[in-house]
Scaffold this active site. Structure first.
Site, PDB file in Angstrom:
ATOM      1  N   CYS A  75       5.493  -5.825   1.819  1.00  0.00           N
ATOM      2  CA  CYS A  75       5.627  -4.794   1.834  1.00  0.00           C
ATOM      3  C   CYS A  75       4.903  -3.702   2.690  1.00  0.00           C
ATOM      4  O   CYS A  75       4.945  -3.680   4.027  1.00  0.00           O
ATOM      5  CB  CYS A  75       5.812  -3.969   0.133  1.00  0.00           C
ATOM      6  SG  CYS A  75       5.881  -3.147   0.764  1.00  0.00           S
ATOM      7  N   TYR A  76       4.228  -3.108   2.875  1.00  0.00           N
ATOM      8  CA  TYR A  76       2.698  -2.836   3.308  1.00  0.00           C
ATOM      9  C   TYR A  76       2.250  -3.398   4.792  1.00  0.00           C
ATOM     10  O   TYR A  76       2.370  -3.142   6.113  1.00  0.00           O
ATOM     11  CB  TYR A  76       2.330  -1.740   3.406  1.00  0.00           C
ATOM     12  CG  TYR A  76       1.025  -1.090   3.968  1.00  0.00           C
ATOM     13  CD1 TYR A  76       1.245   0.500   4.345  1.00  0.00           C
ATOM     14  CD2 TYR A  76      -0.279  -1.084   4.970  1.00  0.00           C
ATOM     15  CE1 TYR A  76       0.649   0.793   5.574  1.00  0.00           C
ATOM     16  CE2 TYR A  76      -0.659  -0.665   5.465  1.00  0.00           C
ATOM     17  CZ  TYR A  76      -0.557   0.477   5.930  1.00  0.00           C
ATOM     18  OH  TYR A  76      -1.309   1.438   6.824  1.00  0.00           O
ATOM     19  N   GLY A 131       0.782  -1.316   0.011  1.00  0.00           N
ATOM     20  CA  GLY A 131       0.504  -0.447  -0.004  1.00  0.00           C
ATOM     21  C   GLY A 131       1.075   1.223   0.231  1.00  0.00           C
ATOM     22  O   GLY A 131       1.951   1.665   0.444  1.00  0.00           O
ATOM     23  N   LYS A 140      -7.891 -10.568 -18.184  1.00  0.00           N
ATOM     24  CA  LYS A 140      -7.830 -10.508 -20.053  1.00  0.00           C
ATOM     25  C   LYS A 140      -7.408 -12.490 -20.237  1.00  0.00           C
ATOM     26  O   LYS A 140      -8.688 -13.217 -20.584  1.00  0.00           O
ATOM     27  CB  LYS A 140      -6.878 -10.098 -20.391  1.00  0.00           C
ATOM     28  CG  LYS A 140      -6.891 -10.100 -22.190  1.00  0.00           C
ATOM     29  CD  LYS A 140      -8.431  -9.864 -22.624  1.00  0.00           C
ATOM     30  CE  LYS A 140      -8.688  -8.373 -22.607  1.00  0.00           C
ATOM     31  NZ  LYS A 140      -9.998  -7.931 -23.642  1.00  0.00           N
ATOM     32  N   HIS A 182       8.200  -7.373  -3.324  1.00  0.00           N
ATOM     33  CA  HIS A 182       7.086  -8.103  -3.688  1.00  0.00           C
ATOM     34  C   HIS A 182       6.486  -9.114  -4.616  1.00  0.00           C
ATOM     35  O   HIS A 182       7.115  -9.167  -6.091  1.00  0.00           O
ATOM     36  CB  HIS A 182       6.464  -6.750  -4.641  1.00  0.00           C
ATOM     37  CG  HIS A 182       5.721  -5.656  -3.956  1.00  0.00           C
ATOM     38  ND1 HIS A 182       4.288  -4.967  -3.982  1.00  0.00           N
ATOM     39  CD2 HIS A 182       6.409  -4.409  -3.626  1.00  0.00           C
ATOM     40  CE1 HIS A 182       4.016  -4.166  -2.917  1.00  0.00           C
ATOM     41  NE2 HIS A 182       4.962  -3.479  -2.909  1.00  0.00           N
ATOM     42  N   ASP A 214     -14.023 -10.070 -25.094  1.00  0.00           N
ATOM     43  CA  ASP A 214     -14.569  -9.643 -23.661  1.00  0.00           C
ATOM     44  C   ASP A 214     -16.140 -10.499 -24.184  1.00  0.00           C
ATOM     45  O   ASP A 214     -17.003 -10.770 -23.110  1.00  0.00           O
ATOM     46  CB  ASP A 214     -14.402  -8.555 -22.889  1.00  0.00           C
ATOM     47  CG  ASP A 214     -13.019  -8.295 -21.902  1.00  0.00           C
ATOM     48  OD1 ASP A 214     -12.110  -9.402 -22.515  1.00  0.00           O
ATOM     49  OD2 ASP A 214     -12.478  -7.515 -22.796  1.00  0.00           O
ATOM     50  N   SER A 215     -16.503  -8.940 -25.225  1.00  0.00           N
ATOM     51  CA  SER A 215     -18.114  -9.362 -24.666  1.00  0.00           C
ATOM     52  C   SER A 215     -18.258 -10.752 -25.865  1.00  0.00           C
ATOM     53  O   SER A 215     -19.526 -11.321 -25.321  1.00  0.00           O
ATOM     54  CB  SER A 215     -18.597  -8.208 -26.120  1.00  0.00           C
ATOM     55  OG  SER A 215     -17.775  -8.462 -27.030  1.00  0.00           O
ATOM     56  N   SER A 216     -17.456 -11.405 -25.806  1.00  0.00           N
ATOM     57  CA  SER A 216     -17.616 -12.812 -27.332  1.00  0.00           C
ATOM     58  C   SER A 216     -18.260 -14.041 -25.908  1.00  0.00           C
ATOM     59  O   SER A 216     -18.892 -14.459 -26.194  1.00  0.00           O
ATOM     60  CB  SER A 216     -16.960 -12.776 -28.413  1.00  0.00           C
ATOM     61  OG  SER A 216     -16.811 -11.373 -29.356  1.00  0.00           O
ATOM     62  N   GLU A 249       4.389 -10.884  -6.030  1.00  0.00           N
ATOM     63  CA  GLU A 249       3.257 -10.633  -7.116  1.00  0.00           C
ATOM     64  C   GLU A 249       3.659 -10.671  -9.017  1.00  0.00           C
ATOM     65  O   GLU A 249       3.204 -10.641  -9.324  1.00  0.00           O
ATOM     66  CB  GLU A 249       2.301  -9.957  -6.766  1.00  0.00           C
ATOM     67  CG  GLU A 249       2.435  -8.775  -6.632  1.00  0.00           C
ATOM     68  CD  GLU A 249       2.937  -8.091  -4.637  1.00  0.00           C
ATOM     69  OE1 GLU A 249       2.565  -6.859  -4.799  1.00  0.00           O
ATOM     70  OE2 GLU A 249       3.281  -8.517  -4.373  1.00  0.00           O
TER      71      GLU A 249
END
Length: 512
Positions: free
Chosen positions: A82-83, A55, A368, A170, A228-230, A172
């Site tokens: 971290c934070y 953070g 995605k 980090h 995405d919409s498909s 990640e």
């Protein structure tokens, strides 16, 4: 509430969502909740472990984000990042002070205790990514150092009896080379989580949710032909069949040949697509508008108006489906915690009060690349799944300043050439996203014996995994040269082409 193996408490880091992403890659489902989530809501999810994110604040500041100290009394394994590490130290009797200097970038992690389960299959002296301005000065009672770096004597600490671990770096982010393994070790070897989460299970779960929610009503689904919409449309078609009303809106801001391509794509799957040409509505409202946030908001509001008008032509529609992704939500609003807003997205933020539809957003909690995997699970063709992302606001945010027909024509021609060469060279499938931006910055040029004073086009090609971070693609110069030469020679109004070599962060992928 359903069981959630790992809960991530968000303290506002831009990287928080990547923690969940890395865990999901290893089949462990994780959800993100605000740092101040109520204890009863945490325990209701029956987590097997808790991660405290990074953070931007300082734990000793008066307005610091404060976790409920009862989480340390639950008896659950905890990992602080971290934070999150500083929070653990602060709450459990250690001390945190401003660092002598901020530490950003690569460091090498020296593993002090190789027997520690969180270091299973970890290489000693491997690269990790630091990003902090504070440091732990003294450790809480019963904690020990399990890892150091050149500038961080407390790079990794642990109280193994209580299963509490913490990293100053980090794990990640992709820059931490074996960071995903560290997170997997925490989830599997310390929390005892199993790898049961995958897109097949997610698809079944979402299809059932949609069935239960919709019942005998109808759903209006906005489709664009993008991934995405498909995928949303495919999920809905699987769940509710002909109760799906798919609508494709031509907003006048689409790529060359997009309307015909989208219609052909859905026709090949036997989906009865409704196409609405609202291009003049959108372009009329965008006339004279130069501010990027204003453009995005106008486009979002106009989409809603068009969908509402179309819905009134059908009986029984009570829901509106959208292809909203996790990254859209993260960058638009602090939905699940104090993360900083980056930019608004046209499909985030709910519906206006006057619109009575209820939203269905089955992709809202996934990234995605997970959407692509879901699409393949649902049987969508690879060519559809492999399309580069295209933003909802379309070319409006790839034209700097006011949007008009003349500039749209120029941009479409330049973009088509760039994509033709990218595909011909084999680089299209090697990159995450590629597009052209019209800068509306004029410069002097020479064509033949004549002086020109024309526009500049910028080519932007990036590599990414989930869009949260991105690096510019190292396209060979001879390919870029062909793109530039063709654009300048074939597109009237452009006499200069540049290549964007910015990464995200600090830049965003799109220009606006």
């Amino acid at each position: 509430m359903k069981n959630v193996p790992i809960l991530v408490l968000d303290f506002g880091s831009q990287y928080t969502q990547l923690i969940a992403r890395r865990l999901r890659e290893n089949g462990v489902y994780a959800e993100i909740v605000p740092y101040n989530e109520k204890i009863e809501d945490i325990t209701a999810r029956s987590p097997q472990g808790i991660i405290l994110s990074g953070g931007p604040a300082s734990v000793y500041a008066e307005d610091a984000y404060k976790v409920d100290a009862k989480i340390f009394e639950l008896g659950l394994p905890i990992l602080g990042i971290c934070y999150g590490m500083q929070t653990i130290a602060h709450y459990l009797g250690g001390s945190v002070v401003p660092a002598d200097h901020h530490e950003y970038g690569k460091a090498r992690l020296k593993v002090v205790d190789e027997s520690c389960p969180i270091f299973k299959n970890i290489t000693n002296n491997e690269i990790v990514w630091m990003s902090h301005g504070d440091r732990v000065e003294t450790l809480p009672t019963d904690f020990k150092v399990i890892g150091t770096s050149e500038n961080s004597p407390f790079a990794a600490i642990a109280d193994e009896n209580r299963n509490i671990y913490a990293f100053q770096f980090h794990p990640e982010v992709v820059h931490s080379v074996e960071g995903a393994t560290l997170l997997k070790n925490f989830a599997k070897h310390i929390c005892g989580c199993e790898s049961t989460w995958n897109m097949g299970n997610f698809a079944k779960e979402q299809i059932q949710k949609i069935k239960d929610k919709v019942g005998d009503k109808k759903v209006l689904c906005g489709v664009s032909g993008g991934v995405d919409s498909s995928v949303v449309a495919a999920l809905l078609a699987e769940a509710i069949g002909d109760k799906l009303i798919p609508v494709f809106v031509n907003n006048g801001l689409l790529r060359a040949n997009e309307v015909q391509d989208v219609q052909n794509m859905f026709a090949s799957r036997g989906v009865n697509l409704i196409t609405v040409d609202a291009s003049q509505d959108f372009l009329g409202k965008l006339a004279g508008v130069t501010d990027p946030e204003t453009k995005r908001k106008i486009i979002g509001e106009t989409f809603i108006e068009v969908f509402d008008k179309e819905a009134k032509k059908h009986d029984g529609i009570e829901f509106l489906a959208q292809g909203t992704l996790y990254t859209d939500v993260i960058e638009s609003v602090s939905v699940k915690g104090p993360s900083k807003t980056i930019k608004s997205h046209h499909n985030v933020g709910g519906l206006p009060d006057w619109m009575k539809f209820e939203l269905i957003e089955p992709l809202r909690e996934i990234f995605k690349d997970e959407v692509r995997a879901l699409g393949l699970e649902l049987g969508l063709p690879a060519y559809m799944i492999g399309r580069h992302p295209f933003p909802g606001p379309g070319l409006a945010i790839r034209i700097m300043g006011e949007v008009n027909e003349a500039d749209l024509t120029i941009l479409r021609k330049a973009d088509t050439i760039m994509l033709e060469e990218l595909r011909a060279s084999g680089w299209y499938d090697k990159t995450w996203q590629a597009f052209t931006v019209l800068l509306n910055v004029k410069s002097v040029g020479v064509m033949g014996d004549n002086r020109t004073y024309d526009n500049t086009a910028c080519i932007r090609i990036v590599n990414a995994i989930d869009g949260m971070t991105a690096t510019f693609a190292h396209i060979p110069h001879d390919i870029l040269e062909v793109m530039s030469r063709r654009i300048i020679n074939e597109v009237d109004g452009i006499n200069r082409v540049v290549y964007d070599i910015s990464s995200k962060p600090p830049a965003t992928i799109e220009w606006e």
